[in-house]
Design a protein around this motif. Structure first.
Motif, PDB file in Angstrom:
ATOM      1  N   VAL A 106     -41.341  -2.082   4.401  1.00 34.10           N
ATOM      2  CA  VAL A 106     -40.079  -1.747   5.013  1.00 34.10           C
ATOM      3  C   VAL A 106     -40.383  -1.759   6.749  1.00 34.10           C
ATOM      4  CG1 VAL A 106     -38.681   0.320   5.398  1.00 34.10           C
ATOM      5  CG2 VAL A 106     -39.374  -0.406   3.169  1.00 34.10           C
ATOM      6  N   LEU A 107     -41.468  -1.269   7.004  1.00 36.16           N
ATOM      7  CA  LEU A 107     -41.492  -1.378   8.679  1.00 36.16           C
ATOM      8  C   LEU A 107     -41.444  -2.724   9.192  1.00 36.16           C
ATOM      9  CD1 LEU A 107     -44.730   1.323   8.637  1.00 36.16           C
ATOM     10  CD2 LEU A 107     -42.349   1.441   9.584  1.00 36.16           C
ATOM     11  N   LEU A 108     -41.939  -3.650   8.394  1.00 37.56           N
ATOM     12  CA  LEU A 108     -41.923  -5.148   9.125  1.00 37.56           C
ATOM     13  C   LEU A 108     -40.659  -5.806   8.866  1.00 37.56           C
ATOM     14  CD1 LEU A 108     -45.434  -6.411   7.417  1.00 37.56           C
ATOM     15  CD2 LEU A 108     -44.991  -5.723   9.479  1.00 37.56           C
ATOM     16  N   LEU A 109     -39.776  -5.392   8.024  1.00 35.31           N
ATOM     17  CA  LEU A 109     -38.227  -5.872   7.966  1.00 35.31           C
ATOM     18  C   LEU A 109     -37.443  -5.558   9.386  1.00 35.31           C
ATOM     19  CD1 LEU A 109     -37.050  -4.365   4.676  1.00 35.31           C
ATOM     20  CD2 LEU A 109     -37.630  -6.782   5.352  1.00 35.31           C
ATOM     21  N   PRO A 110     -36.873  -6.477   9.841  1.00 34.30           N
ATOM     22  CA  PRO A 110     -36.101  -6.358  11.245  1.00 34.30           C
ATOM     23  C   PRO A 110     -35.505  -4.732  11.634  1.00 34.30           C
ATOM     24  CG  PRO A 110     -35.758  -8.380  10.516  1.00 34.30           C
ATOM     25  CD  PRO A 110     -36.482  -7.723   9.237  1.00 34.30           C
ATOM     26  N   SER A 111     -34.908  -4.385  10.084  1.00 34.35           N
ATOM     27  CA  SER A 111     -34.153  -3.019  10.332  1.00 34.35           C
ATOM     28  C   SER A 111     -35.300  -1.847  10.644  1.00 34.35           C
ATOM     29  CB  SER A 111     -33.440  -2.706   8.890  1.00 34.35           C
ATOM     30  OG  SER A 111     -34.143  -3.087   7.948  1.00 34.35           O
ATOM     31  N   ARG A 113     -38.038  -2.274  12.170  1.00 31.97           N
ATOM     32  CA  ARG A 113     -38.532  -2.250  13.474  1.00 31.97           C
ATOM     33  C   ARG A 113     -37.493  -1.534  14.484  1.00 31.97           C
ATOM     34  NH1 ARG A 113     -43.226  -5.496  14.026  1.00 31.97           N
ATOM     35  NH2 ARG A 113     -42.654  -5.868  16.070  1.00 31.97           N
ATOM     36  N   ARG A 114     -36.241  -2.014  14.096  1.00 30.20           N
ATOM     37  CA  ARG A 114     -35.356  -1.463  15.027  1.00 30.20           C
ATOM     38  C   ARG A 114     -34.826   0.097  14.922  1.00 30.20           C
ATOM     39  NH1 ARG A 114     -32.547  -5.752  13.310  1.00 30.20           N
ATOM     40  NH2 ARG A 114     -31.265  -4.810  11.766  1.00 30.20           N
ATOM     41  N   THR A 115     -35.055   0.589  13.557  1.00 35.12           N
ATOM     42  CA  THR A 115     -35.070   1.872  13.322  1.00 35.12           C
ATOM     43  C   THR A 115     -35.962   2.766  14.166  1.00 35.12           C
ATOM     44  OG1 THR A 115     -33.946   1.464  11.274  1.00 35.12           O
ATOM     45  CG2 THR A 115     -34.722   3.581  11.550  1.00 35.12           C
ATOM     46  N   LEU A 116     -37.249   2.364  14.207  1.00 39.31           N
ATOM     47  CA  LEU A 116     -38.100   2.869  14.878  1.00 39.31           C
ATOM     48  C   LEU A 116     -38.326   2.538  16.427  1.00 39.31           C
ATOM     49  CD1 LEU A 116     -41.047   3.384  12.180  1.00 39.31           C
ATOM     50  CD2 LEU A 116     -39.002   4.841  12.778  1.00 39.31           C
ATOM     51  N   LYS A 117     -37.569   1.858  16.875  1.00 40.86           N
ATOM     52  CA  LYS A 117     -37.477   1.097  18.287  1.00 40.86           C
ATOM     53  C   LYS A 117     -38.851   1.028  18.859  1.00 40.86           C
ATOM     54  CE  LYS A 117     -33.206   3.660  18.728  1.00 40.86           C
ATOM     55  NZ  LYS A 117     -32.519   4.721  19.040  1.00 40.86           N
ATOM     56  N   TRP A 118     -39.279   0.002  18.300  1.00 40.09           N
ATOM     57  CA  TRP A 118     -40.859  -0.462  18.951  1.00 40.09           C
ATOM     58  C   TRP A 118     -40.650  -1.508  19.796  1.00 40.09           C
ATOM     59  CZ3 TRP A 118     -44.689  -4.099  17.570  1.00 40.09           C
ATOM     60  CH2 TRP A 118     -45.648  -4.118  18.466  1.00 40.09           C
TER      61      TRP A 118
END
Length: 118
Positions: A106-111, A113-118
């Motif tokens: 889940v963390l590696l999905l684009p969403s 990454r965007r959700t956690l704004k890194w």
């Protein structure tokens, strides 16, 4: 991640020699220590994400990598005969690994990454 942290804490308590209702595991203090550290790493990553910290994504990733490393160490140690094996312990390892692996995906999905704004 918090569900997995709770599962690690549950395992840590049992491996410290505490029976929880009808559930018990052999006392293995090194496993209890590793499981506690994994629970803390997952909790830290969860709170960083919840607070929308600028380090949320790396903290969440690191927490799950620590958890996966801890599970692999436990699986290898038991396979080498370093402690008594139980069917429930094998199941706990599989569930913890699946939860951490899913969280990383889940963390590696684009969403993610965007959700956690890194």
């Amino acid at each position: 991640m918090l569900a997995n942290a709770a599962l690690f804490l549950f395992g840590a308590v049992q491996h410290a020699g505490v029976c929880i209702g009808p559930l018990s595991e052999p006392t293995i203090l090194p496993a209890s220590i590793v499981e506690t550290l994994c629970a803390l790493a997952l909790t830290g990553g969860s709170f960083a994400a919840w607070r929308r910290s600028r380090r949320a994504w790396p903290a969440a990733l690191a927490g799950n990598l620590v958890a996966i490393t801890g599970v692999i160490i436990g699986i290898v140690a038991l396979a080498l005969g370093a402690g008594p094996r139980t069917a429930s312990n094998d199941l706990y390892h599989r569930i913890m690994l699946a939860l951490a692996g899913t969280a990383i995906l889940v963390l590696l999905l684009p969403s993610g990454r965007r959700t956690l704004k890194w």
